[in-house]
Motif scaffolding. Structure first.
Motif, mmCIF file in Angstrom:
data_model
loop_
_atom_site.group_PDB
_atom_site.id
_atom_site.type_symbol
_atom_site.label_atom_id
_atom_site.label_comp_id
_atom_site.label_asym_id
_atom_site.label_seq_id
_atom_site.Cartn_x
_atom_site.Cartn_y
_atom_site.Cartn_z
ATOM 1 N N ALA A 8 0.841 -1.247 -0.046
ATOM 2 C CA ALA A 8 -0.079 0.005 0.085
ATOM 3 C C ALA A 8 0.874 1.217 0.170
ATOM 4 C CB ALA A 8 -0.999 0.119 1.072
ATOM 5 N N THR A 9 2.145 1.362 0.759
ATOM 6 C CA THR A 9 2.814 2.319 0.836
ATOM 7 C C THR A 9 3.525 2.437 -0.642
ATOM 8 O OG1 THR A 9 4.717 1.399 1.905
ATOM 9 C CG2 THR A 9 3.273 2.368 3.214
ATOM 10 N N LEU A 10 4.045 1.273 -1.193
ATOM 11 C CA LEU A 10 4.681 1.433 -2.322
ATOM 12 C C LEU A 10 3.666 2.079 -3.472
ATOM 13 C CD1 LEU A 10 6.866 0.626 -4.122
ATOM 14 C CD2 LEU A 10 6.125 -1.734 -4.421
ATOM 15 N N GLU A 11 2.472 1.499 -3.365
ATOM 16 C CA GLU A 11 1.565 2.125 -4.334
ATOM 17 C C GLU A 11 1.331 3.554 -4.212
ATOM 18 O OE1 GLU A 11 -1.932 -0.447 -5.721
ATOM 19 O OE2 GLU A 11 -3.086 1.031 -4.597
ATOM 20 N N ALA A 12 1.412 3.987 -3.008
ATOM 21 C CA ALA A 12 1.137 5.436 -2.712
ATOM 22 C C ALA A 12 2.254 6.251 -3.292
ATOM 23 C CB ALA A 12 1.105 5.745 -1.275
ATOM 24 N N MET A 13 3.534 5.644 -3.260
ATOM 25 C CA MET A 13 4.635 6.423 -3.527
ATOM 26 C C MET A 13 4.682 6.580 -5.223
ATOM 27 S SD MET A 13 6.731 7.407 -1.367
ATOM 28 C CE MET A 13 7.941 7.939 -2.338
ATOM 29 N N SER A 14 4.478 5.436 -5.904
ATOM 30 C CA SER A 14 4.355 5.282 -7.246
ATOM 31 C C SER A 14 3.374 6.064 -7.633
ATOM 32 C CB SER A 14 4.089 3.986 -7.522
ATOM 33 O OG SER A 14 4.101 3.731 -8.846
ATOM 34 N N GLU A 15 2.236 6.294 -6.999
ATOM 35 C CA GLU A 15 1.038 7.189 -7.806
ATOM 36 C C GLU A 15 1.628 8.562 -7.408
ATOM 37 O OE1 GLU A 15 -2.667 6.202 -5.856
ATOM 38 O OE2 GLU A 15 -2.638 4.190 -6.704
ATOM 39 N N GLU A 16 2.182 8.875 -6.459
ATOM 40 C CA GLU A 16 2.522 10.408 -6.088
ATOM 41 C C GLU A 16 3.687 10.702 -7.039
ATOM 42 O OE1 GLU A 16 0.806 12.760 -4.116
ATOM 43 O OE2 GLU A 16 -0.659 11.111 -4.598
ATOM 44 N N MET A 17 4.516 9.934 -7.338
ATOM 45 C CA MET A 17 5.695 10.275 -7.984
ATOM 46 C C MET A 17 5.105 10.405 -9.451
ATOM 47 S SD MET A 17 8.630 7.692 -6.353
ATOM 48 C CE MET A 17 9.997 8.606 -7.350
ATOM 49 N N GLU A 18 4.257 9.546 -9.966
ATOM 50 C CA GLU A 18 3.565 9.734 -11.222
ATOM 51 C C GLU A 18 2.897 11.221 -11.401
ATOM 52 O OE1 GLU A 18 1.200 6.347 -11.921
ATOM 53 O OE2 GLU A 18 2.958 5.249 -12.901
ATOM 54 N N ARG A 19 2.521 11.530 -10.664
ATOM 55 C CA ARG A 19 1.688 12.654 -10.240
ATOM 56 C C ARG A 19 2.199 13.980 -10.405
ATOM 57 N NH1 ARG A 19 -0.125 15.796 -6.125
ATOM 58 N NH2 ARG A 19 -2.087 17.089 -6.438
ATOM 59 N N ASN A 68 -3.435 0.319 9.444
ATOM 60 C CA ASN A 68 -3.984 -0.670 8.453
ATOM 61 C C ASN A 68 -3.355 -0.340 7.193
ATOM 62 O OD1 ASN A 68 -6.144 0.886 6.978
ATOM 63 N ND2 ASN A 68 -6.666 1.159 9.394
ATOM 64 N N PRO A 69 -3.293 -1.004 6.093
ATOM 65 C CA PRO A 69 -2.978 -0.900 4.707
ATOM 66 C C PRO A 69 -3.575 0.241 4.162
ATOM 67 C CG PRO A 69 -3.081 -3.165 4.927
ATOM 68 C CD PRO A 69 -3.812 -2.620 6.156
ATOM 69 N N ALA A 70 -4.946 0.439 4.056
ATOM 70 C CA ALA A 70 -5.847 1.452 3.669
ATOM 71 C C ALA A 70 -5.570 2.836 3.878
ATOM 72 C CB ALA A 70 -7.381 1.193 3.758
ATOM 73 N N ASP A 71 -5.344 2.789 5.357
ATOM 74 C CA ASP A 71 -4.837 4.406 5.807
ATOM 75 C C ASP A 71 -3.170 4.545 5.603
ATOM 76 O OD1 ASP A 71 -7.279 4.809 6.945
ATOM 77 O OD2 ASP A 71 -6.673 4.067 8.883
ATOM 78 N N ALA A 72 -2.472 3.500 5.530
ATOM 79 C CA ALA A 72 -1.231 3.569 5.215
ATOM 80 C C ALA A 72 -1.030 4.407 3.596
ATOM 81 C CB ALA A 72 -0.508 2.006 5.202
ATOM 82 N N GLY A 81 -6.552 3.159 -6.876
ATOM 83 C CA GLY A 81 -6.352 4.526 -7.592
ATOM 84 C C GLY A 81 -6.328 5.385 -6.401
ATOM 85 N N GLU A 82 -6.740 6.763 -6.811
ATOM 86 C CA GLU A 82 -6.877 7.845 -5.845
ATOM 87 C C GLU A 82 -7.746 7.552 -4.436
ATOM 88 O OE1 GLU A 82 -6.013 12.217 -5.275
ATOM 89 O OE2 GLU A 82 -5.070 10.324 -6.074
ATOM 90 N N HIS A 83 -6.825 7.665 -3.502
ATOM 91 C CA HIS A 83 -7.394 7.327 -2.015
ATOM 92 C C HIS A 83 -6.829 8.202 -1.075
ATOM 93 C CE1 HIS A 83 -8.723 5.404 1.492
ATOM 94 N NE2 HIS A 83 -7.705 4.829 1.894
ATOM 95 N N LEU A 84 -7.084 9.163 -0.510
ATOM 96 C CA LEU A 84 -6.580 10.147 0.368
ATOM 97 C C LEU A 84 -7.305 10.005 1.709
ATOM 98 C CD1 LEU A 84 -6.525 13.256 -1.822
ATOM 99 C CD2 LEU A 84 -4.586 11.796 -1.380
ATOM 100 N N VAL A 85 -6.465 9.877 2.838
ATOM 101 C CA VAL A 85 -7.179 9.989 4.253
ATOM 102 C C VAL A 85 -6.578 11.374 4.891
ATOM 103 C CG1 VAL A 85 -6.714 9.105 6.687
ATOM 104 C CG2 VAL A 85 -7.008 7.466 4.536
ATOM 105 N N PRO A 86 -7.489 12.160 5.057
ATOM 106 C CA PRO A 86 -7.169 13.448 5.720
ATOM 107 C C PRO A 86 -6.306 13.279 7.072
ATOM 108 C CG PRO A 86 -9.633 12.891 6.468
ATOM 109 C CD PRO A 86 -9.093 11.607 5.510
ATOM 110 N N ILE A 87 -5.282 14.264 7.047
ATOM 111 C CA ILE A 87 -4.487 14.327 8.032
ATOM 112 C C ILE A 87 -5.278 15.203 9.372
ATOM 113 C CG2 ILE A 87 -2.288 15.495 9.089
ATOM 114 C CD1 ILE A 87 -1.208 14.673 6.163
ATOM 115 N N GLY A 88 -4.998 14.579 10.519
ATOM 116 C CA GLY A 88 -5.742 15.595 11.549
ATOM 117 C C GLY A 88 -7.294 14.866 11.785
#
Length: 323
Positions: free
Chosen positions: A9-20, A150-154, A186-193
């Protein structure tokens, strides 16, 4: 929904943000060559090249110093600490530079640095590779602190952290890396705070985060058999803390407990207990309980390490005494 590991999940987040965003890059020890000590960066060098996935010397001071400089120059660096325990080496760069620059320059610049810090007790790694140090950084103005359970929040928290213009310490528990869970594609954001009420209840509120959520849920299952209904709040973000969600729950259940893997003394639990005492004491029908590790380094001996940890049975036993 498909299930993947916390690490994936963290790898997917990194890849998506580096592409974006071409300004996003990652740096740290053994990132390109090894894919990270826990495999959480595997494949990134092949996809983005070693200009954006950088192996560094064994110097935490250099890693964070370079990350702060890159952020000030307009980049969005993600710096890996290998182990959270090593973060003490670069404390000046973190709490005297990274945390203060935006304030000291009157908001004229931003410092969008994400520091990834694998933490927690794992594999009999002993006192220098097992610590939970999130409370250090929650005490520093100018830094945000997150700790997914958990992975989704990660995935969602890492993506939000990378997009944030403030420095963020992202604590990722080492045991969680291999654990699977449902994660949106795809796009999945968890709000900080913003905390998450992951189990509703009416008799007692238990606040936790990171891997300790698992023990809290075990305690809730145990207590349910006794007729005690437990509301479980996953903080997700430690700083800024979601005070409103916690206090709203306490006003409903009239009891509060906090559990974390870090030492009990001077921890996140102490801050939440103080918050409840200041703003919700009239609603409490019992003293606030805190569950945490004893005030000693993490032992190496397997029997001692096992005794050092907090378990669901310990939490359930303590909560029973509140009634």
């Amino acid at each position: 929904m498909r299930e993947i590991t916390f690490s994936q999940a963290t790898l997917e987040a990194m890849s998506e943000e580096m592409e974006r965003d071409s300004r996003v890059f990652v740096m740290g020890e053994d990132i390109a060559r090894q894919g990270g000590i826990f495999g959480q960066f595997k494949g990134l060098p092949d996809k983005f090249g070693t200009d954006r996935v950088l192996d560094t010397p064994i110097s935490e001071t250099a890693i964070i110093g370079a990350a702060v400089g890159a952020a000030l120059a307009g980049m969005r660096p993600v710096a890996d600490m290998h182990f959270a325990d090593f973060i003490g080496v670069c404390m000046d760069e973190i709490f005297n530079q990274m945390a203060k620059i935006r304030y000291m320059f009157g908001g004229q610049t931003t410092v969008p640095v994400v520091v990834r810090a694998p933490d927690g007790i794992a594999s009999r790694a002993a006192a220098q590779h097992s610590q939970s140090v999130e409370a250090w950084f929650a005490h520093i103005p100018g830094i945000k602190v997150v700790a997914p359970s958990n992975p989704a929040d990660a995935k969602g928290l890492l993506k939000s952290a990378i997009r944030d213009d403030n420095p963020i310490i992202y604590f990722e528990n080492k045991i969680l890396y291999k654990q699977k869970g449902p994660v949106p594609e795809g796009e999945h954001l968890v709000p900080i705070g913003k905390a998450n009420v992951i189990r509703e209840g009416k008799d007692v509120t238990v606040v936790s985060y990171s891997i300790m959520i698992q023990q809290v849920l075990k305690a809730a299952d145990i207590l349910e058999k006794d007729g005690i209904s437990v509301e479980v709040i996953d903080l997700r973000t430690i700083s800024p803390i979601d005070k409103e969600t916690i206090l709203e729950s306490v006003k409903k259940t009239h009891r509060l407990a906090i559990a974390h893997e870090a030492v009990k003394s001077f921890g996140v639990g102490a801050e939440i207990a103080a918050m409840a005492a200041e703003e919700a004491i009239g609603y409490l029908d019992a003293p606030v309980l805190r569950f945490g590790a004893p005030f000693t380094p993490v032992p190496f001996a397997p029997t001692l390490e096992d005794a050092y940890k907090v378990y669901g049975e310990d939490i359930a036993k303590g909560i029973r005494k509140m009634f």
